[in-house]
Design an enzyme around this catalytic site. Structure first.
Site, short mmCIF file in Angstrom:
data_model
loop_
_atom_site.label_atom_id
_atom_site.label_comp_id
_atom_site.label_asym_id
_atom_site.label_seq_id
_atom_site.Cartn_x
_atom_site.Cartn_y
_atom_site.Cartn_z
N HIS A 22 0.84 -1.20 0.00
CA HIS A 22 0.00 0.00 0.00
C HIS A 22 0.87 1.25 0.00
O HIS A 22 1.82 1.35 0.77
CB HIS A 22 -0.92 -0.01 1.23
CG HIS A 22 -1.79 1.18 1.33
ND1 HIS A 22 -1.73 2.04 2.40
CD2 HIS A 22 -2.73 1.67 0.49
CE1 HIS A 22 -2.62 3.01 2.21
NE2 HIS A 22 -3.24 2.80 1.06
N ASP A 30 8.60 8.76 -19.69
CA ASP A 30 8.86 8.86 -21.12
C ASP A 30 10.30 8.47 -21.42
O ASP A 30 11.10 8.22 -20.52
CB ASP A 30 8.50 10.26 -21.63
CG ASP A 30 9.28 11.38 -20.98
OD1 ASP A 30 10.47 11.19 -20.61
OD2 ASP A 30 8.70 12.47 -20.83
N ARG A 102 9.71 19.37 -11.55
CA ARG A 102 10.56 18.37 -12.19
C ARG A 102 11.55 17.73 -11.23
O ARG A 102 11.69 16.50 -11.18
CB ARG A 102 11.29 18.99 -13.37
CG ARG A 102 12.10 17.98 -14.16
CD ARG A 102 12.72 18.63 -15.37
NE ARG A 102 14.14 18.82 -15.10
CZ ARG A 102 14.94 19.58 -15.83
NH1 ARG A 102 14.47 20.25 -16.84
NH2 ARG A 102 16.21 19.67 -15.55
N TYR A 124 7.03 15.50 -20.95
CA TYR A 124 6.18 15.44 -19.76
C TYR A 124 5.21 14.27 -19.79
O TYR A 124 4.14 14.32 -19.19
CB TYR A 124 5.44 16.77 -19.54
CG TYR A 124 6.38 17.92 -19.36
CD1 TYR A 124 7.05 18.12 -18.16
CD2 TYR A 124 6.65 18.79 -20.42
CE1 TYR A 124 7.95 19.17 -18.01
CE2 TYR A 124 7.55 19.84 -20.27
CZ TYR A 124 8.20 20.02 -19.06
OH TYR A 124 9.09 21.06 -18.91
N GLY A 125 5.62 13.20 -20.45
CA GLY A 125 4.82 11.98 -20.48
C GLY A 125 5.18 11.06 -19.33
O GLY A 125 5.42 9.87 -19.53
#
Length: 139
Positions: A22, A30, A102, A124-125
């Site tokens: 949990h 990316d 970031r 930003y994937g």
């Protein structure tokens, strides 16, 4: 091959998802992300997109809440198409998302249970999801 399991979910990936507890984090990133440097456990799925991999992961992994999804804040602060696709794949709206700087995202990645590097080339994937509680039924 298993019936009813998304083919993007390899045996190794399923093992890691099963071992997670949990609130443990899985990070789907990316192709630009420094995954090899940051990951303790790394799965590489070239030729895939981050939203497709997230949808596959969400098909077997219950998501924790508060929030369910972390996305990396884009340079201009806009919500990009790939991020909208990630939200859709996770089944959340923007209200269910925390946007992370970031470098804070990189710090979170160092603590992730597993990182999955995709072939996603859109900026930003990247997404963080945490394992929620698996439901049970009483006998």
């Amino acid at each position: 091959m298993l019936q009813g399991i998304n083919p993007l979910l390899t045996g190794e990936l399923l093992m890691h998802l099963d071992e997670m507890g949990h609130s443990d984090a899985v990070i789907i990133v990316d192709a630009h992300f420094p995954a090899s440097r940051l990951a303790e456990r790394l799965i590489t799925l070239p030729g895939t997109t981050s939203p497709d991999v997230l949808a596959a992961v969400c098909s077997v992994l219950p998501l924790d809440d508060t929030p369910a999804v972390d996305l990396m804040t884009s340079a201009d602060g806009d919500v990009l198409d790939v991020q909208k696709e990630l939200m859709s794949a996770a089944g959340v709206t923007e209200d269910g998302v925390r946007f992370v700087d970031r470098f804070d995202f990189y710090d979170d990645a160092e603590d992730a249970y597993v990182i999955i590097r995709t072939g996603e080339t859109r900026k930003y994937g990247c997404v963080i999801v945490r394992k929620g509680l698996v439901g049970h039924t009483s006998a």
